[in-house]
Every structure is written in C-alpha cells, then in structure tokens.
Enzyme design. Structure first.
Site, PDB file in Angstrom:
ATOM      1  N   ASP A  30       0.851  -1.191   0.000  1.00 45.66           N
ATOM      2  CA  ASP A  30       0.000   0.000   0.000  1.00 45.66           C
ATOM      3  C   ASP A  30       0.880   1.232   0.000  1.00 45.66           C
ATOM      4  O   ASP A  30       1.986   1.210   0.565  1.00 45.66           O
ATOM      5  CB  ASP A  30      -0.926  -0.009   1.221  1.00 45.66           C
ATOM      6  CG  ASP A  30      -2.163   0.852   1.000  1.00 45.66           C
ATOM      7  OD1 ASP A  30      -3.255   0.301   0.847  1.00 45.66           O
ATOM      8  OD2 ASP A  30      -2.024   2.104   0.956  1.00 45.66           O
ATOM      9  N   ALA A 257     -36.832  -1.472   3.230  1.00 42.10           N
ATOM     10  CA  ALA A 257     -36.907  -0.006   3.074  1.00 42.10           C
ATOM     11  C   ALA A 257     -36.160   0.637   4.236  1.00 42.10           C
ATOM     12  O   ALA A 257     -36.035   0.060   5.310  1.00 42.10           O
ATOM     13  CB  ALA A 257     -38.363   0.423   3.073  1.00 42.10           C
ATOM     14  N   GLY A 258     -35.662   1.834   4.017  1.00 36.07           N
ATOM     15  CA  GLY A 258     -34.904   2.505   5.075  1.00 36.07           C
ATOM     16  C   GLY A 258     -34.653   3.946   4.685  1.00 36.07           C
ATOM     17  O   GLY A 258     -35.516   4.605   4.087  1.00 36.07           O
ATOM     18  N   CYS A 265     -19.639   1.840  -2.206  1.00 34.90           N
ATOM     19  CA  CYS A 265     -19.815   1.234  -3.529  1.00 34.90           C
ATOM     20  C   CYS A 265     -21.133   1.512  -4.236  1.00 34.90           C
ATOM     21  O   CYS A 265     -21.112   2.000  -5.355  1.00 34.90           O
ATOM     22  CB  CYS A 265     -19.545  -0.261  -3.432  1.00 34.90           C
ATOM     23  SG  CYS A 265     -17.790  -0.541  -3.115  1.00 34.90           S
TER      24      CYS A 265
HETATM   25  P1  NAD Z   1     -10.150   1.357   0.103  1.00 36.57           P
HETATM   26  O1  NAD Z   1     -10.245   2.804  -0.164  1.00 36.57           O
HETATM   27  O2  NAD Z   1     -10.582   0.809   1.424  1.00 36.57           O
HETATM   28  O3  NAD Z   1      -8.644   0.854  -0.117  1.00 36.57           O
HETATM   29  C1  NAD Z   1      -7.863   1.176  -1.229  1.00 36.57           C
HETATM   30  C2  NAD Z   1      -6.406   1.147  -0.798  1.00 36.57           C
HETATM   31  O4  NAD Z   1      -5.569   1.312  -1.959  1.00 36.57           O
HETATM   32  C3  NAD Z   1      -6.013   2.258   0.168  1.00 36.57           C
HETATM   33  O5  NAD Z   1      -5.434   1.695   1.334  1.00 36.57           O
HETATM   34  C4  NAD Z   1      -4.984   3.098  -0.614  1.00 36.57           C
HETATM   35  O6  NAD Z   1      -3.996   3.664   0.205  1.00 36.57           O
HETATM   36  C5  NAD Z   1      -4.421   2.057  -1.558  1.00 36.57           C
HETATM   37  N1  NAD Z   1      -3.743   2.596  -2.744  1.00 36.57           N
HETATM   38  C6  NAD Z   1      -4.071   3.675  -3.494  1.00 36.57           C
HETATM   39  N2  NAD Z   1      -3.201   3.811  -4.514  1.00 36.57           N
HETATM   40  C7  NAD Z   1      -2.308   2.788  -4.429  1.00 36.57           C
HETATM   41  C8  NAD Z   1      -1.176   2.383  -5.184  1.00 36.57           C
HETATM   42  N3  NAD Z   1      -0.792   3.059  -6.265  1.00 36.57           N
HETATM   43  N4  NAD Z   1      -0.485   1.285  -4.778  1.00 36.57           N
HETATM   44  C9  NAD Z   1      -0.880   0.590  -3.683  1.00 36.57           C
HETATM   45  N5  NAD Z   1      -1.940   0.944  -2.925  1.00 36.57           N
HETATM   46  C10 NAD Z   1      -2.646   2.015  -3.282  1.00 36.57           C
HETATM   47  O7  NAD Z   1     -10.950   0.661  -1.075  1.00 36.57           O
HETATM   48  P2  NAD Z   1     -11.850  -0.669  -1.002  1.00 36.57           P
HETATM   49  O8  NAD Z   1     -13.108  -0.399  -0.273  1.00 36.57           O
HETATM   50  O9  NAD Z   1     -10.993  -1.808  -0.603  1.00 36.57           O
HETATM   51  O10 NAD Z   1     -12.227  -0.826  -2.555  1.00 36.57           O
HETATM   52  C11 NAD Z   1     -11.257  -1.139  -3.522  1.00 36.57           C
HETATM   53  C12 NAD Z   1     -11.954  -1.459  -4.839  1.00 36.57           C
HETATM   54  O11 NAD Z   1     -12.781  -2.619  -4.665  1.00 36.57           O
HETATM   55  C13 NAD Z   1     -12.906  -0.370  -5.331  1.00 36.57           C
HETATM   56  O12 NAD Z   1     -12.872  -0.363  -6.733  1.00 36.57           O
HETATM   57  C14 NAD Z   1     -14.265  -0.816  -4.848  1.00 36.57           C
HETATM   58  O13 NAD Z   1     -15.312  -0.338  -5.661  1.00 36.57           O
HETATM   59  C15 NAD Z   1     -14.146  -2.320  -4.983  1.00 36.57           C
HETATM   60  N6  NAD Z   1     -14.986  -3.103  -4.055  1.00 36.57           N
HETATM   61  C16 NAD Z   1     -15.109  -2.706  -2.749  1.00 36.57           C
HETATM   62  C17 NAD Z   1     -15.870  -3.472  -1.871  1.00 36.57           C
HETATM   63  C18 NAD Z   1     -16.073  -3.064  -0.436  1.00 36.57           C
HETATM   64  O14 NAD Z   1     -16.864  -3.699   0.248  1.00 36.57           O
HETATM   65  N7  NAD Z   1     -15.410  -2.032   0.065  1.00 36.57           N
HETATM   66  C19 NAD Z   1     -16.465  -4.662  -2.323  1.00 36.57           C
HETATM   67  C20 NAD Z   1     -16.291  -5.040  -3.665  1.00 36.57           C
HETATM   68  C21 NAD Z   1     -15.534  -4.256  -4.516  1.00 36.57           C
HETATM   69  C1  UGA Z   2     -22.341  -4.049  -1.396  1.00 41.46           C
HETATM   70  C2  UGA Z   2     -22.759  -5.380  -2.044  1.00 41.46           C
HETATM   71  O1  UGA Z   2     -23.712  -6.030  -1.202  1.00 41.46           O
HETATM   72  C3  UGA Z   2     -21.542  -6.293  -2.248  1.00 41.46           C
HETATM   73  O2  UGA Z   2     -21.942  -7.489  -2.939  1.00 41.46           O
HETATM   74  C4  UGA Z   2     -20.507  -5.548  -3.096  1.00 41.46           C
HETATM   75  O3  UGA Z   2     -19.347  -6.316  -3.266  1.00 41.46           O
HETATM   76  C5  UGA Z   2     -20.143  -4.255  -2.408  1.00 41.46           C
HETATM   77  O4  UGA Z   2     -21.342  -3.447  -2.204  1.00 41.46           O
HETATM   78  C6  UGA Z   2     -19.223  -3.431  -3.246  1.00 41.46           C
HETATM   79  O5  UGA Z   2     -19.219  -3.488  -4.438  1.00 41.46           O
HETATM   80  O6  UGA Z   2     -18.517  -2.682  -2.572  1.00 41.46           O
HETATM   81  P1  UGA Z   2     -21.742  -3.235   1.076  1.00 41.46           P
HETATM   82  O7  UGA Z   2     -21.584  -1.889   0.473  1.00 41.46           O
HETATM   83  O8  UGA Z   2     -20.721  -3.746   2.022  1.00 41.46           O
HETATM   84  O9  UGA Z   2     -21.835  -4.345  -0.099  1.00 41.46           O
HETATM   85  O10 UGA Z   2     -23.113  -3.244   1.861  1.00 41.46           O
HETATM   86  P2  UGA Z   2     -24.581  -3.838   1.682  1.00 41.46           P
HETATM   87  O11 UGA Z   2     -24.828  -4.798   2.756  1.00 41.46           O
HETATM   88  O12 UGA Z   2     -24.862  -4.261   0.301  1.00 41.46           O
HETATM   89  O13 UGA Z   2     -25.434  -2.516   1.998  1.00 41.46           O
HETATM   90  C7  UGA Z   2     -25.304  -1.344   1.198  1.00 41.46           C
HETATM   91  C8  UGA Z   2     -26.303  -0.303   1.643  1.00 41.46           C
HETATM   92  O14 UGA Z   2     -27.638  -0.700   1.308  1.00 41.46           O
HETATM   93  C9  UGA Z   2     -26.321  -0.028   3.157  1.00 41.46           C
HETATM   94  O15 UGA Z   2     -26.402   1.355   3.389  1.00 41.46           O
HETATM   95  C10 UGA Z   2     -27.584  -0.718   3.647  1.00 41.46           C
HETATM   96  O16 UGA Z   2     -28.147  -0.090   4.780  1.00 41.46           O
HETATM   97  C11 UGA Z   2     -28.488  -0.559   2.423  1.00 41.46           C
HETATM   98  N1  UGA Z   2     -29.548  -1.590   2.346  1.00 41.46           N
HETATM   99  C12 UGA Z   2     -29.213  -2.889   2.132  1.00 41.46           C
HETATM  100  C13 UGA Z   2     -30.884  -1.209   2.422  1.00 41.46           C
HETATM  101  O17 UGA Z   2     -31.213  -0.015   2.594  1.00 41.46           O
HETATM  102  N2  UGA Z   2     -31.856  -2.179   2.293  1.00 41.46           N
HETATM  103  C14 UGA Z   2     -31.545  -3.480   2.093  1.00 41.46           C
HETATM  104  O18 UGA Z   2     -32.493  -4.312   1.981  1.00 41.46           O
HETATM  105  C15 UGA Z   2     -30.195  -3.853   2.015  1.00 41.46           C
END
Ligand code: NAD
Ligand code: UGA
Length: 451
Positions: A30, A257-258, A265
């Site tokens: 990172d 609903a909420g 994301c």
């Molecule tokens: P995050 O912001 O938590 O983490 C990203 C990390 O990348 C940070 O620690 C940052 O310092 C690091 N970084 C930035 N530039 C860099 C570089 N050049 N080299 C190495 N490290 C570097 O992000 P996240 O929530 O883990 O999401 C990452 C990706 O995955 C996004 O595209 C997001 O849409 C996708 N995604 C996220 C989730 C989730 O639940 N958060 C789930 C599925 C997919």
């Molecule tokens: C969501 C997806 O569920 C993951 O599959 C996906 O990988 C991820 O986004 C991503 O791409 O980052 P996450 O953001 O962790 O995961 O959370 P969720 O549990 O999906 O909830 C997202 C939002 O929807 C929350 O604010 C939650 O309160 C809301 N929600 C969820 C509702 O309002 N109603 C529901 O029935 C479910």
C-alpha cells in the site's frame, strides 16, 4: 502461488489474508506507509470481523507480508492483484487513476511474464485500456515479456468480508487462456468446495459487477419508493416485502426499506454506470431514478423531524448509529452524514452515539459545539427531545422498549431502519415514526382508546 496484492483496503486486505489462508504466499502493498507500519505489527487498520485473527495467523506463518515497496512486490510475484480504490470523479465517472498507477509500476519493475488481475470495480473496457497501456509501456521499456490483464470483480460485503471471500456465491473471471488457468488454480481450493467459477470475456466480467450492484441498489430504491406509498395508506412495508419475497422470482433479499443505501460502492457504482450509459448515448432514465430516489430517501428522516417540530432551533436530538450499515466502521456516503448536516443547519443540538465510528465521525465535524459525542446508547437518550435511529446495530434493535420509554416518555422516535416491531412499540406506549409503516403517534393512541 506467489501473489502480490496492491491496495490494503477492505478488498485488498481481506483478499490478501484469505489467499494466504488458502496456501498462497502473499505480499500486500500500500502507498499509505502508516497503514503498512500498522499491518507489519499485525494490527488491523479497519473493523472487519475475523480479519484481525486471520492477519495475525498468516503473518505468523510467514504466508503474508506487508510492504510499501512496490518493486519488492512486483519482482517477487507471478500473479498481481489490483485492489486500489476507484472513487467517483466530479462527473460521476469512475476514477481509475490508482489502478493505472499500479499497472505502470508493475510494468516498470517486472522482469518475467505475468498476469494482472483487476479486483477493483472498473467500467467495462478498462481491462482493454490497461492491456493497451501495458503493451505500449513494455515497448517503451524494451521488455520482451507478456503481461496479461484479467478481470476478477469482487462481490464481498463489508462486515462479512472474510466470510464472503471464503464462501463466495460465485467467482467471476474475465479474460483468456492461458492466464485464466492461472487464476482458476489460485481459486482451486474454493472451487473444489463447490463454489461456482464462471469464465467470460473481460468486458462481460467488468459489466457483471456494475450490473449486480445496480440491481441491488435498484431493489432498495424500489422498496423505498413503495414505502412512501405505504405511508399514505397506513400499509406496512415489512408485510409488503415479506409478501413479495416469498415469490421465488423476487426472493427476500435487499427489500428492506430505510433511509437509503450508502457505503463506498452502491452510490459510486450507480453513478459510474449512469455516466457510462449517458456517454454511450443510451437512455439512462432508470439509473437516474435509482440515484434520485436514494438521495430523496436520505432526507426522509429530516423531513419527518422537521414536520413534527414547529421550529427545530434549540431542539436536542439523540442519534443512534452513524456507520452506513451495521457491522462496519465505514462512514463513506453514510445517510447519517446527510441528516446531521441538515439538522445542524436548522440549529438542532445532537447527541451522537455509534458503537464504532465516533473517532472518525468526530474528525468529519471538528469542534462543533452543537454536537455531543456519547459513549453509550443510553447517554444519547438523556434530556433529548427526540431519538433518531440511523443504523440498525443489534444493540439498538435489542434495546428494552420499556427502558426506552423511561428515558423518552412521549418524546418521539424517528426510526430510519425499522428496528422495532410495531406491537412491541405499542405495548411500551412509545411514540414512533418508522419507514413505510403507520405512525404510532398521539393520534394513534387516542383513536385506539375511542375504538
Ligand atoms: P479502500 O479505499 O478501502 O482501499 C484502497 C487502498 O488502496 C487504500 O489503502 C490506498 O492507500 C491504496 N492505494 C491507493 N493507490 C495505491 C497504489 N498506487 N499502490 C498501492 N496501494 C494504493 O478501497 P476498497 O473499499 O478496498 O475498494 C477497492 C476497490 O474494490 C474499489 O474499486 C471498490 O469499488 C471495490 N470493491 C469494494 C468493496 C467493499 O466492500 N469495500 C467490495 C467489492 C468491490
Ligand atoms: C455491497 C454489495 O452487497 C456487495 O456485494 C458488493 O461487493 C459491495 O457493495 C461493493 O461493491 O462494494 P456493502 O456496500 O458492504 O456491499 O453493503 P450492503 O450490505 O450491500 O449494503 C449497502 C447499503 O444498502 C447499506 O447502506 C444498507 O443499509 C443498504 N440496504 C441494504 C438497504 O437499505 N436495504 C436493504 O435491503 C439492504
């Protein structure tokens, strides 16, 4: 397999730890040196159940190491996983610059054929762009090797990320052989347990990720819109959702609903998809509405509170929950931020409590005298004129309603997450406004006595 993971956020860190658990040797890199220092001491920088134990275990076994030295990671791995952020740009499109930066570093330091796996959520066509960029840069460096880009979108949820990674519904891989075979073998211990692995084209894989998130967001906005109608007719959105969800074509999930979806994301991915559709001259009405309904719904609590009080100036409100959903310390695009901001503008004083996010929330609202940060749910109830519930943490859902009555008496609760059964609320004689359900108000109790 020797694997490097770039980005130690929710996705990178969880993927790195889980891949180490599956028997691979993983180096996670990172650019945030403070984060790397913490991780090197086996301390977890985010709240994620099971992750701290897994990190400690895998670091101890020397299956997992952390570094801020990207060269060290590149030269020591055969498979490179990119898990950096892809935040929204001002026009809503996905900013892929962090992904591009990693790709450039890989090309700079690489010395042998390699596969680059993109786990970050990126718009369809990004893999093709990255492949072109890599091929051009290899020519520039005069390196006679092949680097292949494969898409591997991630579907884990925050708060259940380790479980989701190790028990995925499906693994999606977009690309071509022979790189595909390498990725298939990386996941072999999961697919051996029956987890389906779908291979497809790179663009299909990239689009699948956006389509899945947008579908889930769409269901939430759909139910939120229906909940507004339910309120008009004194119907109960919970009953409606149950009745709909038993249809196997609809299913029970994501019908709650909420006060709108938040997190890092759904909001950004719906906006990115919207941008992409418009940029390709396709009618984007559906996706505009998903986003619009969500923004409106985030103001639902505020509108209810404002309609209840003649004037909000000087009113003191307790707030339960700040994170975008329970089980995470993530405040990104949380509905709480919208509500707090709107109430502050009206001159409301707030007593805020969340089990995990107070330190982070404090840094977002520095030195504001109207805000009191509480260290317990009960502290946020003392001497308030109303209670607002923003996040459905179990400690709120399980709070004894008779005890709540002792603190609030006739002061209203505005529950943005439908934490309580109406029968329990009525038995405790609470005054309660929830989403898409009849209001349990003074008028309700009067009418009940009369009938
Ligand atoms: P995050 O912001 O938590 O983490 C990203 C990390 O990348 C940070 O620690 C940052 O310092 C690091 N970084 C930035 N530039 C860099 C570089 N050049 N080299 C190495 N490290 C570097 O992000 P996240 O929530 O883990 O999401 C990452 C990706 O995955 C996004 O595209 C997001 O849409 C996708 N995604 C996220 C989730 C989730 O639940 N958060 C789930 C599925 C997919
Ligand atoms: C969501 C997806 O569920 C993951 O599959 C996906 O990988 C991820 O986004 C991503 O791409 O980052 P996450 O953001 O962790 O995961 O959370 P969720 O549990 O999906 O909830 C997202 C939002 O929807 C929350 O604010 C939650 O309160 C809301 N929600 C969820 C509702 O309002 N109603 C529901 O029935 C479910």
């Amino acid at each position: 397999m020797k694997i490097s993971v770039y980005g130690a956020g929710y996705v990178g860190l969880v993927s790195a730890a889980c891949l180490a658990k599956l028997g691979h040797r993983v180096i996670c890199v990172d650019v945030n040196e403070e984060k790397v220092r913490l991780l090197q001491k086996a301390r977890c920088p985010i709240y994620e159940p099971q992750l701290p134990e897994l990190l400690r275990e895998q670091i101890q076994k020397e299956q997992l190491v952390f570094s801020s030295n990207i060269k060290q990671a590149v030269v020591n791995s055969e498979l490179h996983i990119i898990a950096t952020g892809t935040p929204s740009l001002a026009n809503g499109s996905a900013d892929i610059s962090q992904v591009e930066a990693v790709v450039s570093s890989i090309v700079k330091w690489i010395t042998a054929n390699a596969t680059v796996l993109v786990k970050s959520t990126v718009p369809p066509g990004t893999g093709d762009l990255l492949q072109e960029k890599i091929d051009e840069e290899l020519v520039y460096y005069n390196k006679k090797i092949k680097i292949t880009v494969v898409s591997n979108p991630e579907f884990l949820r925050e708060g259940r990320a380790v479980y989701d990674f190790l028990n995925a519904d499906r693994i999606i891989i977009g690309g071509e052989a022979p790189s595909l075979f390498l990725v298939q073998s990386m996941y072999k211990s999961l697919t051996d347990r029956g987890i389906p692995l779908l291979t497809m084209s790179r663009c299909s894989a990239e689009l699948t990720k956006y389509a899945a998130n947008a579908m889930l967001a769409c269901r939430i906005s759909f139910m939120n819109q229906i909940s507004q109608l339910a309120e008009v007719f004194d119907a109960d959105i919970g009953e409606v959702a149950q009745g709909m969800g038993l249809d196997p074509r609809i299913g029970p999930h994501f019908l709650q609903a909420g006060i709108g979806y938040g997190g890092s994301c759904f909001p950004k991915d719906v906006r990115a998809l919207l941008h992409l559709i418009k940029a390709n001259n396709i009618n984007a009405n559906l996706f505009e509405v998903i986003d619009e309904v969500n923004q409106e719904q985030k103001e639902w609590l505020f509108r209810k509170i404002k309609n209840h009080f003649n004037s909000l100036k000087g009113v003191c409100i307790g707030v339960w929950g700040l994170s975008f959903k329970p089980g995470t310390d993530d405040l990104r695009e949380a509905s709480s931020l919208v509500i707090i901001q709107k109430l502050l503008v009206e001159g409301v004083r707030l007593k805020l409590y969340d089990p995990l996010t107070i330190p982070e929330a404090k840094s977002l609202f520095p030195e504001n005298e109207a805000l009191t940060w509480c260290n317990s749910a009960v502290a946020a109830l003392e001497k308030v004129d109303a209670l607002v519930i923003v996040t459905e943490w179990p400690e709120f859902k399980n709070f004894d309603l008779n005890r709540l009555k002792q603190y609030l008496d006739k002061k209203p609760i505005f529950d943005g997450r439908n934490c309580f059964d109406l029968s329990g609320v009525i038995a405790a004689k609470l005054f309660y406004h929830s989403v898409g359900r009849p209001a349990i108000s003074e008028a309700f109790y009067k009418e009940k006595k009369c009938s």
